[in-house]
Design a protein around this motif. Structure first.
Motif, mmCIF file in Angstrom:
data_model
loop_
_atom_site.group_PDB
_atom_site.id
_atom_site.type_symbol
_atom_site.label_atom_id
_atom_site.label_comp_id
_atom_site.label_asym_id
_atom_site.label_seq_id
_atom_site.Cartn_x
_atom_site.Cartn_y
_atom_site.Cartn_z
ATOM 1 N N VAL A 97 0.837 -1.201 0.000
ATOM 2 C CA VAL A 97 0.000 0.000 0.000
ATOM 3 C C VAL A 97 0.875 1.255 0.000
ATOM 4 N N ARG A 98 1.928 1.248 0.813
ATOM 5 C CA ARG A 98 2.823 2.426 0.843
ATOM 6 C C ARG A 98 3.386 2.738 -0.536
ATOM 7 N N GLY A 99 3.809 1.682 -1.245
ATOM 8 C CA GLY A 99 4.391 1.863 -2.582
ATOM 9 C C GLY A 99 3.366 2.414 -3.569
ATOM 10 N N LEU A 100 2.111 1.984 -3.431
ATOM 11 C CA LEU A 100 1.071 2.459 -4.351
ATOM 12 C C LEU A 100 0.712 3.912 -4.053
ATOM 13 N N VAL A 101 0.635 4.223 -2.747
ATOM 14 C CA VAL A 101 0.329 5.606 -2.353
ATOM 15 C C VAL A 101 1.463 6.521 -2.810
ATOM 16 N N ALA A 102 2.713 6.046 -2.691
ATOM 17 C CA ALA A 102 3.855 6.847 -3.142
ATOM 18 C C ALA A 102 3.766 7.122 -4.651
ATOM 19 N N ARG A 103 3.105 6.233 -5.375
ATOM 20 C CA ARG A 103 2.904 6.430 -6.822
ATOM 21 C C ARG A 103 1.682 7.310 -7.091
ATOM 22 N N LYS A 104 1.090 7.817 -6.032
ATOM 23 C CA LYS A 104 -0.113 8.658 -6.124
ATOM 24 C C LYS A 104 -1.308 7.916 -6.748
ATOM 25 N N LYS A 105 -1.417 6.643 -6.406
ATOM 26 C CA LYS A 105 -2.596 5.874 -6.810
ATOM 27 C C LYS A 105 -3.615 5.960 -5.682
ATOM 28 N N PHE A 106 -4.894 6.096 -6.010
ATOM 29 C CA PHE A 106 -5.929 6.004 -4.978
ATOM 30 C C PHE A 106 -6.120 4.522 -4.664
ATOM 31 N N VAL A 107 -5.923 4.161 -3.417
ATOM 32 C CA VAL A 107 -5.953 2.745 -3.057
ATOM 33 C C VAL A 107 -7.195 2.434 -2.236
ATOM 34 N N SER A 108 -7.971 1.459 -2.720
ATOM 35 C CA SER A 108 -9.114 0.987 -1.946
ATOM 36 C C SER A 108 -8.768 -0.409 -1.442
ATOM 37 N N LEU A 109 -8.487 -0.506 -0.164
ATOM 38 C CA LEU A 109 -8.104 -1.797 0.415
ATOM 39 C C LEU A 109 -9.368 -2.504 0.899
ATOM 40 N N CYS A 110 -9.778 -3.546 0.170
ATOM 41 C CA CYS A 110 -11.035 -4.235 0.488
ATOM 42 C C CYS A 110 -10.761 -5.321 1.517
ATOM 43 N N THR A 111 -11.491 -5.297 2.599
ATOM 44 C CA THR A 111 -11.208 -6.246 3.679
ATOM 45 C C THR A 111 -12.487 -6.693 4.368
ATOM 46 N N ASN A 112 -12.461 -7.917 4.894
ATOM 47 C CA ASN A 112 -13.608 -8.346 5.701
ATOM 48 C C ASN A 112 -13.468 -7.831 7.133
ATOM 49 N N ALA A 113 -12.366 -7.157 7.415
ATOM 50 C CA ALA A 113 -12.129 -6.405 8.654
ATOM 51 C C ALA A 113 -11.807 -7.252 9.879
ATOM 52 N N LEU A 114 -11.722 -8.578 9.722
ATOM 53 C CA LEU A 114 -11.411 -9.394 10.902
ATOM 54 C C LEU A 114 -10.035 -9.026 11.469
ATOM 55 N N LEU A 115 -9.111 -8.636 10.602
ATOM 56 C CA LEU A 115 -7.753 -8.315 11.066
ATOM 57 C C LEU A 115 -7.488 -6.813 11.107
ATOM 58 N N LEU A 116 -8.505 -6.038 10.743
ATOM 59 C CA LEU A 116 -8.239 -4.607 10.518
ATOM 60 C C LEU A 116 -7.739 -3.867 11.758
ATOM 61 N N GLU A 117 -8.429 -4.043 12.890
ATOM 62 C CA GLU A 117 -8.026 -3.295 14.091
ATOM 63 C C GLU A 117 -6.578 -3.616 14.471
ATOM 64 N N LYS A 118 -6.253 -4.918 14.381
ATOM 65 C CA LYS A 118 -4.925 -5.380 14.760
ATOM 66 C C LYS A 118 -3.846 -4.836 13.824
ATOM 67 N N LYS A 119 -4.216 -4.572 12.576
ATOM 68 C CA LYS A 119 -3.205 -4.222 11.578
ATOM 69 C C LYS A 119 -3.193 -2.743 11.199
ATOM 70 N N LEU A 120 -3.966 -1.926 11.919
ATOM 71 C CA LEU A 120 -4.037 -0.507 11.541
ATOM 72 C C LEU A 120 -2.670 0.177 11.569
ATOM 73 N N ASP A 121 -1.787 -0.294 12.473
ATOM 74 C CA ASP A 121 -0.462 0.328 12.584
ATOM 75 C C ASP A 121 0.377 0.196 11.325
ATOM 76 N N LEU A 122 -0.003 -0.748 10.449
ATOM 77 C CA LEU A 122 0.758 -0.934 9.206
ATOM 78 C C LEU A 122 0.541 0.207 8.219
ATOM 79 N N PHE A 123 -0.514 1.017 8.487
ATOM 80 C CA PHE A 123 -0.914 2.026 7.505
ATOM 81 C C PHE A 123 -0.890 3.425 8.104
ATOM 82 N N GLU A 124 -0.818 4.389 7.192
ATOM 83 C CA GLU A 124 -0.919 5.788 7.635
ATOM 84 C C GLU A 124 -2.103 6.424 6.930
ATOM 85 N N PRO A 125 -2.894 7.232 7.650
ATOM 86 C CA PRO A 125 -4.005 7.901 6.967
ATOM 87 C C PRO A 125 -3.471 8.762 5.819
#
Ligand code: SF4
Ligand code: SF4
Length: 386
Positions: free
Chosen positions: A93-121
């Motif tokens: 995701v970081r690499g795609l955002v650095a390329r200025k792509k709009f990224v829609s990360l589709c998830t069932n959210a079971l792991l989302l809370e645990k993994k939020l630290d991997l991402f930056e708003p």
């Protein structure tokens, strides 16, 4: 609204540029599936029915970035499988955002809370959380109790941390219009946008009974939109796509508008239908016999009204006919009166079933690659020992 305004401007600018360059076929959203493995097994899913050797495969971060560069679409949607299972998802995701792509990360959210630290708003990133309805309905659709509550909790946590979040709902037969309307009210209370699409009749989905046909889809969406009059549901779709769902537009699909890249390569012809693969995006665009796909042309396309096939058509229609788009935006979707003519199915070619042969081919490739890697390792060991 979950999506920043400048995204609309950037994508509008991209569309106008493609028109000015006279391009007949161009991608709008790259559907990037870096893995097929999922931590759920939803009854309507047609993406995870593979042997373990295939479910264990991953696209590397570099392969994901190369796909985005090769395709050039301004947006990248990352469905799966469940992308949060991928160990390099933060980096991808970081690499795609650095390329200025709009990224829609589709998830069932079971792991989302645990993994939020991997991402930056970022205005380039939004989470698209799978929610097929309210609690009882969603938990049934994903065949597991408690998933709805965890998804809602993850949505709240992500929003509190400054992330943009919306939800995506797949609609199946048997979901009453009133219940869908209540679900949409709930998303408004939650403060998230919604994308909604009738489920594509995947041939490998465990539940084959509940896919909507086109007549039922149009009737259902008319009923839902009628219940929504005067409400402020926040759809992540163009007005003309919603108008199409309500039976007011006769559109043909635009399968190249949301091309799919997964562990097998570039998928022919679209995200929903795997009828072969190419190594490059160019090859996909040049060698797919586009005229043999779509409703009325191919049996497997008969009931499709999914957003990945028709949202790009609606976007193109809005450019060619801005007045019509404006009219729908101002007046809302028409929910009464005659529907636009339906596409005739008399001349569609029969379905071809190539799934098993394709899986066998991929398994032999995987075994060949693994044998080559083991032999190389053995050789390296031998030369170190010598
Ligand atoms: S969460 Fe998505 S990928 Fe996973 S089983 Fe359900 S529909 Fe399929
Ligand atoms: S109708 Fe179009 S988008 Fe739908 S499955 Fe067929 S080719 Fe794909």
């Amino acid at each position: 609204m979950a999506i920043p305004f400048f995204k609309e401007i950037r994508i509008g600018g991209y569309l106008i540029k493609q028109k000015l360059l006279g391009r007949k076929r161009y991608p709008l959203v790259l559907m990037l599936e870096p893995l097929f493995r999922c931590n759920l097994a939803c009854v309507g899913c047609g993406k995870i029915d593979y042997p373990d050797a295939i479910l264990n495969r991953r696209m590397s971060a570099q392969e994901c970035w190369d796909a985005a560069d090769e395709c050039g679409a301004p947006m990248v949607a990352i469905p799966g499988g469940e992308p949060l299972i991928h160990k390099e998802i933060g980096e991808i995701v970081r690499g795609l955002v650095a390329r200025k792509k709009f990224v829609s990360l589709c998830t069932n959210a079971l792991l989302l809370e645990k993994k939020l630290d991997l991402f930056e708003p970022s205005p380039y990133l939004f989470f698209s959380v799978h929610l097929d309805g309210l609690k009882e309905h969603h938990d049934k659709a994903v065949s597991q109790k408690g998933v709805f509550d965890r998804a809602v909790s993850a949505i709240k946590a992500a929003k509190a941390r400054g992330f943009a979040v919306n939800v995506n709902a797949t609609i199946f037969d048997g979901h009453a219009a009133e219940d869908i309307a209540k679900f949409l009210d709930f998303t408004t209370e939650l403060g998230v946008g919604v994308s909604m699409s009738p489920g594509y009749a995947y041939e490998r989905a465990p539940d084959q009974e509940h896919f909507l046909n086109r007549t039922k889809t149009k009737k259902l969406f008319r009923d839902v939109f009628a219940l929504g009059k005067g409400k402020k549901w926040n759809f992540m779709h163009s007005g003309l796509f919603l108008d199409f769902l309500a039976g007011n537009q006769s559109y043909e699909c635009t399968p190249w508008g949301m091309p799919a890249r997964n562990i097998f390569g570039w998928q022919k012809p679209c995200y929903l239908l795997g009828e072969g693969y190419t190594k490059t995006f160019k090859e996909l665009m040049e060698t797919t016999d586009w005229d043999t796909y779509g409703t009325g042309k191919y049996e497997k396309c008969a009931d499709c009204m999914a957003h990945c096939g028709y949202e790009p058509t609606a976007a193109d229609a809005a450019l060619t006919n801005p007045l019509k788009a404006m009219w729908v935006a101002l007046r809302g979707v028409r929910t009464t009166g005659p529907m636009a003519p339906e596409i005739n199915l008399d001349k569609q070619r029969p379905a071809q079933y190539i799934f098993s042969a394709e899986v066998q081919k991929r398994l032999s490739e995987i075994r060949r690659d693994e044998a080559a890697a083991a032999a190389a390792k053995q050789q390296e060991k031998a030369s170190t020992a010598a």
